[in-house]
Motif scaffolding. Structure first.
Motif: not given
Length: 193
Positions: A55, A72, A75, A79, A87, A91, A166
């Motif tokens: 990470h 981010e 992610v 996600s 997540c 995030h 992720f």
């Protein structure tokens, strides 16, 4: 009645190896709480260490092509495509803080295609979400398109590595039924005073 942090045993912090206790203490001191994923992953300390190392290597850096906020956003979008509430919420909070935009993470989570992103990030998310959902449909031309938007070879690698890492995180969060911490829902929505 509170929601359990995991379907698997969560050790007491005092029973963890010293390096994990120190990391957890530092995270809690900085943020004011310990993210549930930390506690859940402590079930397997060696794997937790490896998870945190990967990470940090992917997410705690700025490059010309991918800021910490961009990372981010990747992610959040992937996600969301993987239906990972933990997540997206966790995030999403970090994306709001790093982008200094209280709306962007929610827009990306709901439909990244309509989010107010520049063409570079739209291209990144197009490839990232395909890699997350239908990896066999990602082709060399997709990587070339990222290079065409100014991403370096390392940045292109990082997009794939972030999505892949992720995907693991999303699946572990599902597997262990890790709920998002309530604190995440409000983070980055109001300017700091």
């Amino acid at each position: 009645m509170s929601t359990p942090i995991s379907r698997f045993p969560v050790p007491e912090r005092a029973d963890l190896p010293a390096d994990l206790r120190e990391r957890f203490d530092a995270v809690e001191e900085k943020s004011g709480f310990l993210p549930n994923v930390f506690a859940a992953l402590s079930h397997r300390p060696d794997e937790a260490r490896a998870f945190f190392a990967m990470h940090d290597a992917l997410m705690d850096k700025e490059t010309t092509g991918l800021s910490k906020a961009d990372r981010e956003v990747v992610v959040v979008a992937t996600s969301a495509a993987n239906d990972c509430l933990y997540c997206v919420v966790a995030h999403g909070a970090i994306a709001r803080i790093r982008s200094r935009d209280p709306y962007l993470a929610d827009q990306v989570a709901v439909d990244w295609r309509k989010a107010p992103l520049d063409p570079r990030m739209h291209a990144v998310l197009d490839v990232a979400v395909r890699l997350a959902v239908t990896p066999a449909l990602v082709e060399p031309a997709d990587l070339d398109a990222l290079r065409g938007h100014g991403l370096s070879e390392d940045d292109v690698w990082d997009v794939g590595a972030i999505v892949s890492f992720f995907a693991l995180s999303n699946r572990l969060a599902h597997w262990a039924a890790i709920p998002p911490n309530p604190e995440f829902f409000l983070m980055g929505r109001e300017p700091r005073r």
